[in-house]
Design a protein around this motif. Structure first.
Motif, mmCIF file in Angstrom:
data_model
loop_
_atom_site.group_PDB
_atom_site.id
_atom_site.type_symbol
_atom_site.label_atom_id
_atom_site.label_comp_id
_atom_site.label_asym_id
_atom_site.label_seq_id
_atom_site.Cartn_x
_atom_site.Cartn_y
_atom_site.Cartn_z
ATOM 1 N N ALA A 172 0.836 -1.204 0.000
ATOM 2 C CA ALA A 172 0.000 0.000 0.000
ATOM 3 C C ALA A 172 0.871 1.254 0.000
ATOM 4 C CB ALA A 172 -0.924 -0.006 1.210
ATOM 5 N N GLU A 173 1.938 1.261 0.803
ATOM 6 C CA GLU A 173 2.854 2.401 0.822
ATOM 7 C C GLU A 173 3.465 2.633 -0.548
ATOM 8 O OE1 GLU A 173 5.854 1.667 3.730
ATOM 9 O OE2 GLU A 173 4.485 1.877 5.434
ATOM 10 N N THR A 174 3.954 1.551 -1.161
ATOM 11 C CA THR A 174 4.628 1.670 -2.452
ATOM 12 C C THR A 174 3.667 2.123 -3.540
ATOM 13 O OG1 THR A 174 6.102 -0.113 -1.796
ATOM 14 C CG2 THR A 174 6.043 0.435 -4.132
ATOM 15 N N SER A 175 2.512 1.470 -3.640
ATOM 16 C CA SER A 175 1.581 1.792 -4.719
ATOM 17 C C SER A 175 0.976 3.183 -4.570
ATOM 18 C CB SER A 175 0.471 0.753 -4.806
ATOM 19 O OG SER A 175 -0.288 0.762 -3.611
ATOM 20 N N ALA A 176 0.796 3.651 -3.310
ATOM 21 C CA ALA A 176 0.219 4.979 -3.095
ATOM 22 C C ALA A 176 1.294 6.059 -3.023
ATOM 23 C CB ALA A 176 -0.609 4.990 -1.821
ATOM 24 N N GLY A 177 2.547 5.668 -3.067
ATOM 25 C CA GLY A 177 3.625 6.649 -3.019
ATOM 26 C C GLY A 177 3.751 7.331 -1.666
ATOM 27 N N LEU A 178 3.409 6.621 -0.593
ATOM 28 C CA LEU A 178 3.479 7.184 0.752
ATOM 29 C C LEU A 178 4.862 6.955 1.341
ATOM 30 C CD1 LEU A 178 0.079 5.817 2.094
ATOM 31 C CD2 LEU A 178 0.554 8.160 1.378
ATOM 32 N N ASP A 179 5.330 7.929 2.127
ATOM 33 C CA ASP A 179 6.608 7.744 2.814
ATOM 34 C C ASP A 179 6.485 6.661 3.870
ATOM 35 O OD1 ASP A 179 7.737 9.763 1.325
ATOM 36 O OD2 ASP A 179 7.178 11.319 2.748
ATOM 37 N N ALA A 180 5.349 6.644 4.554
ATOM 38 C CA ALA A 180 5.106 5.637 5.595
ATOM 39 C C ALA A 180 3.604 5.507 5.778
ATOM 40 C CB ALA A 180 5.766 6.050 6.898
ATOM 41 N N LEU A 181 3.192 4.342 6.226
ATOM 42 C CA LEU A 181 1.788 4.109 6.556
ATOM 43 C C LEU A 181 1.750 3.460 7.941
ATOM 44 C CD1 LEU A 181 -1.191 4.229 5.751
ATOM 45 C CD2 LEU A 181 -0.914 1.985 4.683
ATOM 46 N N PRO A 182 1.783 4.291 9.003
ATOM 47 C CA PRO A 182 1.709 3.715 10.351
ATOM 48 C C PRO A 182 0.392 2.972 10.538
ATOM 49 C CG PRO A 182 2.198 6.075 10.420
ATOM 50 C CD PRO A 182 1.841 5.738 9.019
ATOM 51 N N ALA A 183 0.437 1.893 11.278
ATOM 52 C CA ALA A 183 -0.768 1.088 11.460
ATOM 53 C C ALA A 183 -0.922 0.642 12.897
ATOM 54 C CB ALA A 183 -0.719 -0.132 10.542
ATOM 55 N N GLU A 184 -2.169 0.633 13.332
ATOM 56 C CA GLU A 184 -2.540 0.057 14.626
ATOM 57 C C GLU A 184 -3.307 -1.215 14.300
ATOM 58 O OE1 GLU A 184 -6.026 0.889 17.838
ATOM 59 O OE2 GLU A 184 -4.876 2.639 17.173
ATOM 60 N N VAL A 185 -2.810 -2.342 14.762
ATOM 61 C CA VAL A 185 -3.408 -3.628 14.404
ATOM 62 C C VAL A 185 -4.006 -4.263 15.649
ATOM 63 C CG1 VAL A 185 -3.011 -5.889 13.368
ATOM 64 C CG2 VAL A 185 -1.682 -3.920 12.596
ATOM 65 N N ARG A 186 -5.250 -4.682 15.526
ATOM 66 C CA ARG A 186 -5.921 -5.394 16.622
ATOM 67 C C ARG A 186 -6.236 -6.813 16.157
ATOM 68 N NH1 ARG A 186 -9.639 -1.085 19.805
ATOM 69 N NH2 ARG A 186 -8.064 0.528 19.856
ATOM 70 N N LEU A 187 -5.840 -7.753 16.961
ATOM 71 C CA LEU A 187 -6.037 -9.161 16.621
ATOM 72 C C LEU A 187 -7.074 -9.762 17.555
ATOM 73 C CD1 LEU A 187 -2.283 -10.207 16.378
ATOM 74 C CD2 LEU A 187 -3.744 -9.446 14.516
ATOM 75 N N ARG A 188 -7.885 -10.614 16.997
ATOM 76 C CA ARG A 188 -8.792 -11.394 17.844
ATOM 77 C C ARG A 188 -9.020 -12.750 17.191
ATOM 78 N NH1 ARG A 188 -14.379 -11.223 16.589
ATOM 79 N NH2 ARG A 188 -14.862 -9.752 14.937
ATOM 80 N N ALA A 189 -9.351 -13.702 18.020
ATOM 81 C CA ALA A 189 -9.544 -15.066 17.524
ATOM 82 C C ALA A 189 -10.958 -15.223 16.976
ATOM 83 C CB ALA A 189 -9.312 -16.062 18.647
ATOM 84 N N ALA A 190 -11.076 -16.029 15.957
ATOM 85 C CA ALA A 190 -12.396 -16.304 15.382
ATOM 86 C C ALA A 190 -13.201 -17.135 16.366
ATOM 87 C CB ALA A 190 -12.238 -17.046 14.065
ATOM 88 N N ARG A 191 -14.468 -16.826 16.458
ATOM 89 C CA ARG A 191 -15.362 -17.594 17.332
ATOM 90 C C ARG A 191 -16.235 -18.465 16.455
ATOM 91 N NH1 ARG A 191 -17.337 -12.903 21.481
ATOM 92 N NH2 ARG A 191 -15.307 -12.545 22.400
ATOM 93 N N HIS A 192 -16.179 -19.736 16.726
ATOM 94 C CA HIS A 192 -16.991 -20.684 15.956
ATOM 95 C C HIS A 192 -18.097 -21.212 16.845
ATOM 96 C CE1 HIS A 192 -14.160 -20.585 12.662
ATOM 97 N NE2 HIS A 192 -13.184 -20.730 13.530
ATOM 98 N N ARG A 193 -19.270 -21.313 16.265
ATOM 99 C CA ARG A 193 -20.402 -21.857 17.036
ATOM 100 C C ARG A 193 -20.224 -23.350 17.226
ATOM 101 N NH1 ARG A 193 -25.800 -20.031 14.297
ATOM 102 N NH2 ARG A 193 -26.576 -21.275 16.019
ATOM 103 N N ALA A 194 -20.533 -23.793 18.403
ATOM 104 C CA ALA A 194 -20.442 -25.224 18.689
ATOM 105 C C ALA A 194 -21.530 -25.952 17.901
ATOM 106 C CB ALA A 194 -20.620 -25.480 20.176
ATOM 107 N N GLU A 195 -21.155 -27.095 17.325
ATOM 108 C CA GLU A 195 -22.112 -27.879 16.566
ATOM 109 C C GLU A 195 -22.291 -29.219 17.258
ATOM 110 O OE1 GLU A 195 -21.058 -28.193 12.517
ATOM 111 O OE2 GLU A 195 -20.934 -26.032 12.218
ATOM 112 N N ARG A 196 -23.503 -29.698 17.184
ATOM 113 C CA ARG A 196 -23.826 -30.968 17.826
ATOM 114 C C ARG A 196 -23.342 -32.126 16.964
ATOM 115 N NH1 ARG A 196 -29.704 -31.452 20.391
ATOM 116 N NH2 ARG A 196 -28.959 -32.250 22.362
ATOM 117 N N VAL A 197 -22.657 -33.037 17.593
ATOM 118 C CA VAL A 197 -22.187 -34.213 16.877
ATOM 119 C C VAL A 197 -22.989 -35.409 17.387
ATOM 120 C CG1 VAL A 197 -20.210 -35.697 16.440
ATOM 121 C CG2 VAL A 197 -19.885 -33.235 16.719
ATOM 122 N N SER A 198 -23.574 -36.152 16.460
ATOM 123 C CA SER A 198 -24.380 -37.291 16.900
ATOM 124 C C SER A 198 -23.720 -38.606 16.526
ATOM 125 C CB SER A 198 -25.781 -37.231 16.304
ATOM 126 O OG SER A 198 -25.728 -37.039 14.927
#
Length: 198
Positions: A172-198
């Motif tokens: 993104a920096e290179t293609s937009a010609g930006l000197d820098a693109l500071p970023a704040e990144v937030r990570l979280r785990a995916a939540r999957h619904r429990a499924e019933r196994v029979s």
């Protein structure tokens, strides 16, 4: 900064209104008399028919020349502060466009949503990333990115961040010609619904 001020103001206003409401409810239900609780001498509410300010209190300074201008000024300041706070809540912090140095002396404008979509698409293509959301903030000449990544159970957060920096953000920096693109990144785990196994 604005988010912190917003939270503190909202909490303080909420606490004051809650205390006021509980005090009115306490006196309105005649609880001090029923529970035989002695209230302080200057406590305004002790019975359901009591008023906050007596007639003498309400008219004490009304004959003074400074009284009405002071009240009007205080209410005007309160109104302006309330309007400023309301507008700050409604204002979008998302950057609509970024100014790009095209190296020809002219410059160009890049839509913020386009850059956000490209970074998000490249981030989602990384292994271990279920979904990505990107929002550009900051100034048009110096944009910043807020990136939210939802990681799969097998993802390695450190490696995911390094890939994001080396690939999606660097591209993104290179293609937009930006000197820098500071970023704040937030990570979280995916939540999957429990499924019933029979």
């Amino acid at each position: 900064m604005l988010r912190t001020v917003n939270r503190v103001l909202t909490a303080l206003i909420g606490l004051v209104l809650l205390a006021l409401g509980l005090a009115v409810l306490f006196a309105g239900a005649d609880l001090p008399h029923r529970w035989k609780v002695s209230m302080p001498a200057d406590w305004p509410w002790t019975r359901p028919g009591d008023v906050v300010l007596s007639r003498a209190d309400r008219t004490r300074w009304s004959d003074e020349g400074w009284w009405w201008p002071a009240i009007i000024a205080a209410l005007a300041v309160l109104l302006l502060l309330t309007l400023w706070w309301l507008l700050a809540q409604l204002r979008s912090h998302r950057l609509t466009e970024a100014l790009i140095d095209s190296k020809d002396g002219e410059g160009a404008r890049l839509r913020g949503r386009a850059l956000e979509d490209v970074i998000a698409a490249e981030a989602e293509a990384q292994p271990g990333v279920d979904s990505a959301r990107v929002v550009l903030t900051g100034r048009r000449q110096h944009p910043r990115a807020r990136v939210g990544l939802v990681l799969a159970a097998h993802a390695q957060p450190g490696q995911t961040l390094r890939l994001l920096r080396r690939e999606a953000l660097a591209h993104a920096e290179t293609s937009a010609g930006l000197d820098a693109l500071p970023a704040e990144v937030r990570l979280r785990a995916a939540r999957h619904r429990a499924e019933r196994v029979s």
